[in-house]
Design a protein around this motif. Structure first.
Motif, PDB file in Angstrom:
ATOM      1  N   VAL A  61       0.874  -1.172   0.000  1.00 48.06           N
ATOM      2  CA  VAL A  61       0.000   0.000   0.000  1.00 48.06           C
ATOM      3  C   VAL A  61       0.911   1.221   0.000  1.00 48.06           C
ATOM      4  O   VAL A  61       1.757   1.370   0.882  1.00 48.06           O
ATOM      5  N   ASP A  63       0.951   5.292   0.129  1.00 50.23           N
ATOM      6  CA  ASP A  63       0.176   6.482   0.438  1.00 50.23           C
ATOM      7  C   ASP A  63       0.801   7.691  -0.258  1.00 50.23           C
ATOM      8  O   ASP A  63       1.999   7.900  -0.161  1.00 50.23           O
ATOM      9  N   ASN A  89      -5.129  13.320  -0.261  1.00 48.87           N
ATOM     10  CA  ASN A  89      -4.261  12.145  -0.243  1.00 48.87           C
ATOM     11  C   ASN A  89      -5.016  10.935  -0.776  1.00 48.87           C
ATOM     12  O   ASN A  89      -6.233  10.943  -0.874  1.00 48.87           O
ATOM     13  N   SER A  90      -4.264   9.902  -1.114  1.00 48.51           N
ATOM     14  CA  SER A  90      -4.851   8.692  -1.675  1.00 48.51           C
ATOM     15  C   SER A  90      -3.907   7.523  -1.413  1.00 48.51           C
ATOM     16  O   SER A  90      -2.747   7.715  -1.043  1.00 48.51           O
ATOM     17  N   GLN A  91      -4.422   6.324  -1.622  1.00 50.15           N
ATOM     18  CA  GLN A  91      -3.619   5.118  -1.478  1.00 50.15           C
ATOM     19  C   GLN A  91      -3.682   4.303  -2.762  1.00 50.15           C
ATOM     20  O   GLN A  91      -4.713   4.255  -3.416  1.00 50.15           O
ATOM     21  N   SER A 119       5.136  -0.337   0.769  1.00 48.41           N
ATOM     22  CA  SER A 119       4.465   0.351   1.872  1.00 48.41           C
ATOM     23  C   SER A 119       5.093   1.696   2.208  1.00 48.41           C
ATOM     24  O   SER A 119       5.377   1.996   3.363  1.00 48.41           O
ATOM     25  N   LYS A 121       5.101   6.008   2.228  1.00 47.71           N
ATOM     26  CA  LYS A 121       4.203   7.144   2.403  1.00 47.71           C
ATOM     27  C   LYS A 121       4.933   8.362   1.868  1.00 47.71           C
ATOM     28  O   LYS A 121       6.013   8.694   2.338  1.00 47.71           O
TER      29      LYS A 121
END
Length: 142
Positions: A61, A63, A89-91, A119, A121
């Motif tokens: 994931v 971010d 923001n979005s994933q 993973s 951000k």
């Protein structure tokens, strides 16, 4: 009593290190240099159906946090993934082993690029904003 204090210190240290691992990476945007060649990063002109991503063992994931007033287009391994609105923001759910995340403003003024790391951000900022933030954080706290 000493055992309780020691245990609290260990838990506090573990909490600190976990937060450091989850810290966002600040990526400063750079000006796009125009060239005559065909861009590797192309926005599709028609509808393209994509299978629903599934976060399973081996998935990631990522971010993305847009700290600019610009619409930002996103590519992963040169495949268009969508547009991020200003100040939002979005994933993205991605398979493990992707190589690159590339972002560019809709008007092709600024760009961001990072090697793939599961993973992550990202805070997408412009150079001027990142410089101001770093200058503010250099002062001593009282």
């Amino acid at each position: 009593m000493k055992a309780k204090i020691t245990m609290l210190l260990i838990v506090g240290a573990a909490f600190f290190f976990v937060n450091q691992l989850n810290a966002q990476t600040v990526i400063s945007g750079t000006k796009v240099v125009k060239s005559r060649g065909v861009s590797e990063y192309v926005i599709p002109t028609g509808d393209v159906a994509i299978e629903k991503p599934v976060l399973s063992r081996g998935g990631c994931v990522v971010d993305l946090d847009n700290w600019t007033g610009y619409y930002i287009d996103i590519w992963v391994d040169k495949v268009y993934k969508g547009r991020l609105n200003p100040w939002e923001n979005s994933q993205l759910i991605l398979p493990e082993g992707y190589n690159e995340v590339y972002c560019r403003t809709m008007g092709e003024t600024y760009q961001w690029q990072s090697a793939g790391d599961c993973s992550e951000k990202f805070q997408l900022k412009l150079e001027e904003e990142a410089e101001v933030d770093s200058q503010e954080s250099d002062g001593e706290d009282f």
